[in-house]
Design a protein around this motif. Structure first.
Motif, PDB file in Angstrom:
ATOM      1  N   VAL A   7       0.855  -1.187   0.000  1.00 28.86           N
ATOM      2  CA  VAL A   7       0.000   0.000   0.000  1.00 28.86           C
ATOM      3  C   VAL A   7       0.892   1.239   0.000  1.00 28.86           C
ATOM      4  O   VAL A   7       1.865   1.319   0.762  1.00 28.86           O
ATOM      5  CB  VAL A   7      -0.931   0.029   1.231  1.00 28.86           C
ATOM      6  CG1 VAL A   7      -1.798   1.289   1.204  1.00 28.86           C
ATOM      7  CG2 VAL A   7      -1.803  -1.214   1.279  1.00 28.86           C
ATOM      8  N   TYR A   8       0.571   2.196  -0.859  1.00 24.22           N
ATOM      9  CA  TYR A   8       1.279   3.473  -0.913  1.00 24.22           C
ATOM     10  C   TYR A   8       0.275   4.587  -0.651  1.00 24.22           C
ATOM     11  O   TYR A   8      -0.768   4.661  -1.301  1.00 24.22           O
ATOM     12  CB  TYR A   8       1.924   3.667  -2.288  1.00 24.22           C
ATOM     13  CG  TYR A   8       2.550   5.028  -2.485  1.00 24.22           C
ATOM     14  CD1 TYR A   8       3.774   5.336  -1.908  1.00 24.22           C
ATOM     15  CD2 TYR A   8       1.901   5.998  -3.255  1.00 24.22           C
ATOM     16  CE1 TYR A   8       4.352   6.593  -2.094  1.00 24.22           C
ATOM     17  CE2 TYR A   8       2.475   7.249  -3.441  1.00 24.22           C
ATOM     18  CZ  TYR A   8       3.701   7.543  -2.863  1.00 24.22           C
ATOM     19  OH  TYR A   8       4.254   8.775  -3.038  1.00 24.22           O
ATOM     20  N   ILE A   9       0.596   5.456   0.320  1.00 29.22           N
ATOM     21  CA  ILE A   9      -0.284   6.567   0.692  1.00 29.22           C
ATOM     22  C   ILE A   9       0.509   7.862   0.624  1.00 29.22           C
ATOM     23  O   ILE A   9       1.624   7.955   1.158  1.00 29.22           O
ATOM     24  CB  ILE A   9      -0.852   6.376   2.114  1.00 29.22           C
ATOM     25  CG1 ILE A   9      -1.646   5.071   2.204  1.00 29.22           C
ATOM     26  CG2 ILE A   9      -1.739   7.561   2.500  1.00 29.22           C
ATOM     27  CD1 ILE A   9      -2.105   4.739   3.609  1.00 29.22           C
ATOM     28  N   ARG A  10      -0.073   8.859  -0.005  1.00 32.67           N
ATOM     29  CA  ARG A  10       0.579  10.163  -0.097  1.00 32.67           C
ATOM     30  C   ARG A  10      -0.439  11.267   0.139  1.00 32.67           C
ATOM     31  O   ARG A  10      -1.548  11.232  -0.401  1.00 32.67           O
ATOM     32  CB  ARG A  10       1.236  10.349  -1.470  1.00 32.67           C
ATOM     33  CG  ARG A  10       1.903  11.712  -1.651  1.00 32.67           C
ATOM     34  CD  ARG A  10       2.592  11.820  -3.000  1.00 32.67           C
ATOM     35  NE  ARG A  10       3.116  13.162  -3.215  1.00 32.67           N
ATOM     36  CZ  ARG A  10       4.297  13.598  -2.770  1.00 32.67           C
ATOM     37  NH1 ARG A  10       5.046  12.784  -2.058  1.00 32.67           N
ATOM     38  NH2 ARG A  10       4.718  14.825  -3.031  1.00 32.67           N
ATOM     39  N   GLU A  11      -0.053  12.243   0.961  1.00 35.54           N
ATOM     40  CA  GLU A  11      -0.884  13.411   1.210  1.00 35.54           C
ATOM     41  C   GLU A  11      -0.127  14.656   0.776  1.00 35.54           C
ATOM     42  O   GLU A  11       1.060  14.805   1.082  1.00 35.54           O
ATOM     43  CB  GLU A  11      -1.256  13.497   2.687  1.00 35.54           C
ATOM     44  CG  GLU A  11      -2.119  12.346   3.180  1.00 35.54           C
ATOM     45  CD  GLU A  11      -2.519  12.496   4.633  1.00 35.54           C
ATOM     46  OE1 GLU A  11      -2.237  13.564   5.210  1.00 35.54           O
ATOM     47  OE2 GLU A  11      -3.112  11.557   5.188  1.00 35.54           O
ATOM     48  N   MET A  15      -5.078  17.358  -1.110  1.00 36.53           N
ATOM     49  CA  MET A  15      -5.214  16.119  -1.874  1.00 36.53           C
ATOM     50  C   MET A  15      -4.576  14.950  -1.138  1.00 36.53           C
ATOM     51  O   MET A  15      -3.604  15.117  -0.404  1.00 36.53           O
ATOM     52  CB  MET A  15      -4.545  16.266  -3.248  1.00 36.53           C
ATOM     53  CG  MET A  15      -5.104  17.360  -4.125  1.00 36.53           C
ATOM     54  SD  MET A  15      -6.647  16.888  -4.917  1.00 36.53           S
ATOM     55  CE  MET A  15      -6.053  15.601  -6.021  1.00 36.53           C
ATOM     56  N   ASP A  16      -5.139  13.776  -1.334  1.00 36.00           N
ATOM     57  CA  ASP A  16      -4.490  12.550  -0.869  1.00 36.00           C
ATOM     58  C   ASP A  16      -4.687  11.459  -1.915  1.00 36.00           C
ATOM     59  O   ASP A  16      -5.663  11.461  -2.671  1.00 36.00           O
ATOM     60  CB  ASP A  16      -5.010  12.111   0.504  1.00 36.00           C
ATOM     61  CG  ASP A  16      -6.494  11.871   0.530  1.00 36.00           C
ATOM     62  OD1 ASP A  16      -6.924  10.805   0.048  1.00 36.00           O
ATOM     63  OD2 ASP A  16      -7.246  12.724   1.050  1.00 36.00           O
ATOM     64  N   PHE A  17      -3.728  10.525  -1.931  1.00 35.51           N
ATOM     65  CA  PHE A  17      -3.672   9.505  -2.973  1.00 35.51           C
ATOM     66  C   PHE A  17      -3.308   8.178  -2.328  1.00 35.51           C
ATOM     67  O   PHE A  17      -2.384   8.105  -1.508  1.00 35.51           O
ATOM     68  CB  PHE A  17      -2.622   9.902  -4.018  1.00 35.51           C
ATOM     69  CG  PHE A  17      -2.349   8.855  -5.051  1.00 35.51           C
ATOM     70  CD1 PHE A  17      -3.174   8.710  -6.150  1.00 35.51           C
ATOM     71  CD2 PHE A  17      -1.259   8.003  -4.930  1.00 35.51           C
ATOM     72  CE1 PHE A  17      -2.915   7.750  -7.111  1.00 35.51           C
ATOM     73  CE2 PHE A  17      -0.987   7.039  -5.883  1.00 35.51           C
ATOM     74  CZ  PHE A  17      -1.829   6.915  -6.976  1.00 35.51           C
ATOM     75  N   SER A  36      -6.187  -1.399  -6.179  1.00 35.38           N
ATOM     76  CA  SER A  36      -7.138  -0.294  -6.103  1.00 35.38           C
ATOM     77  C   SER A  36      -6.382   1.025  -6.110  1.00 35.38           C
ATOM     78  O   SER A  36      -5.206   1.095  -5.732  1.00 35.38           O
ATOM     79  CB  SER A  36      -8.009  -0.399  -4.839  1.00 35.38           C
ATOM     80  OG  SER A  36      -7.215  -0.234  -3.672  1.00 35.38           O
ATOM     81  N   ILE A  37      -7.072   2.061  -6.528  1.00 34.82           N
ATOM     82  CA  ILE A  37      -6.529   3.408  -6.541  1.00 34.82           C
ATOM     83  C   ILE A  37      -7.628   4.354  -6.084  1.00 34.82           C
ATOM     84  O   ILE A  37      -8.795   4.194  -6.466  1.00 34.82           O
ATOM     85  CB  ILE A  37      -5.998   3.793  -7.946  1.00 34.82           C
ATOM     86  CG1 ILE A  37      -5.363   5.176  -7.917  1.00 34.82           C
ATOM     87  CG2 ILE A  37      -7.088   3.694  -8.994  1.00 34.82           C
ATOM     88  CD1 ILE A  37      -4.649   5.545  -9.207  1.00 34.82           C
ATOM     89  N   ALA A  38      -7.271   5.316  -5.219  1.00 36.31           N
ATOM     90  CA  ALA A  38      -8.255   6.259  -4.692  1.00 36.31           C
ATOM     91  C   ALA A  38      -7.625   7.640  -4.611  1.00 36.31           C
ATOM     92  O   ALA A  38      -6.461   7.789  -4.213  1.00 36.31           O
ATOM     93  CB  ALA A  38      -8.748   5.823  -3.320  1.00 36.31           C
ATOM     94  N   ILE A  39      -8.385   8.650  -5.000  1.00 38.38           N
ATOM     95  CA  ILE A  39      -7.945  10.039  -4.936  1.00 38.38           C
ATOM     96  C   ILE A  39      -8.999  10.831  -4.170  1.00 38.38           C
ATOM     97  O   ILE A  39     -10.191  10.785  -4.505  1.00 38.38           O
ATOM     98  CB  ILE A  39      -7.746  10.635  -6.338  1.00 38.38           C
ATOM     99  CG1 ILE A  39      -6.711   9.817  -7.115  1.00 38.38           C
ATOM    100  CG2 ILE A  39      -7.321  12.093  -6.256  1.00 38.38           C
ATOM    101  CD1 ILE A  39      -6.564  10.244  -8.560  1.00 38.38           C
TER     102      ILE A  39
END
Length: 262
Positions: A7-11, A15-17, A36-39
């Motif tokens: 899992v990769y999370i970026r804020e 925005m967050d990804f 999965s991908i979420a924005i």
């Protein structure tokens, strides 16, 4: 089944990804990769929206494949295929008028959905199925009472036959009202569903199971930090209803429990 995932999370500001990937190496069904991908974005201090897309893999369990129930004339199917699915979801959350509001709109496309077959005697794969849905929730506090309400609307279809999927209600509403009175707490919840399609257990034709509404009552009393007593009364109004055609559910039930924390 051996699985590995990342899992990769970026804020970044408003925005967050999120990106996730998984691989399952199933002893019987081989390798399946999903992800999965979420924005998401904060539009203000009180409004947030996001969009997500994902894929899924679900192997039939050992009971589905190998365990028979001859007393109920129901038998396993060792030839089942695993389910695979794609989903997309749009969501919006806001705060206003003293409440938190949330709205989700989604679509699930499922291949080889595992379901009861037309004879009601075993399981089978539905080659293609689609579920479109809308979920709306609201949470608030009024006069000391915490109120949570949720409405789910589904449009579901066996895309090979055009018929509704079995045992899936198109409309579900839930309401939970709770409050603490010092050492005592009380909660009342309501669950209501409209009618849904099923299989007649006598002639194996299509049947309709009527909608229902059930009220549950939960109360608790905390003597101290270690002991508390809880009472749950299910189906408070002793409603007669069915979820599966031909199988009655329980009437009014009561469960009393004493809990000790140490």
């Amino acid at each position: 089944n051996d699985g590995v995932y990342a899992v990769y999370i970026r804020e970044s500001g408003p925005m967050d990804f999120t990106l996730s990937m998984r691989n399952d190496n199933n002893e019987r069904f081989g390798n399946h990769s999903t992800g999965s991908i979420a924005i998401g974005r904060d539009f203000s201090d009180t409004v947030r929206g996001w969009v997500s897309y994902g894929t899924a893999f679900k192997a039939p369990n050992l009971i589905d494949l190998y365990v028979d129930f001859p007393s109920f004339f129901f038998f396993s199917n060792p030839n089942l295929n695993p389910e695979t699915a794609e989903s997309i979801e749009l969501s919006l959350q806001a705060q206003g008028f003293g409440a938190t509001w949330k709205l989700n709109v989604f679509r699930n496309d499922i291949d080889d959905l595992i379901s009861t077959d037309a004879t009601f005697s075993t399981l089978a794969n539905i080659q293609k199925a689609r579920i479109d849905g809308l979920e709306a929730t609201v949470s608030s506090t009024v006069a000391g009472w915490n109120i949570d309400a949720a409405l789910t609307l589904l449009d579901h279809e066996n895309r090979n036959t055009g018929a509704d999927l079995l045992r899936r209600s198109g409309q579900t509403f839930s309401l939970n009202v709770a409050r603490d009175f010092g050492a005592f707490d009380l909660a009342v919840n309501l669950l209501a569903q409209n009618e849904h399609q099923d299989i007649d257990p006598i002639n194996y034709g299509t049947s309709t199971v009527a909608g229902y509404g059930v009220v549950n009552l939960i109360g608790g009393y905390r003597f101290n930090e270690a002991f508390d007593l809880r009472l749950r009364i299910g189906n408070l109004l002793d409603k007669d209803y069915q979820i599966v055609d031909g199988f009655n559910t329980q009437g009014r039930t009561a469960q009393l429990s004493l809990n000790y924390l140490f």
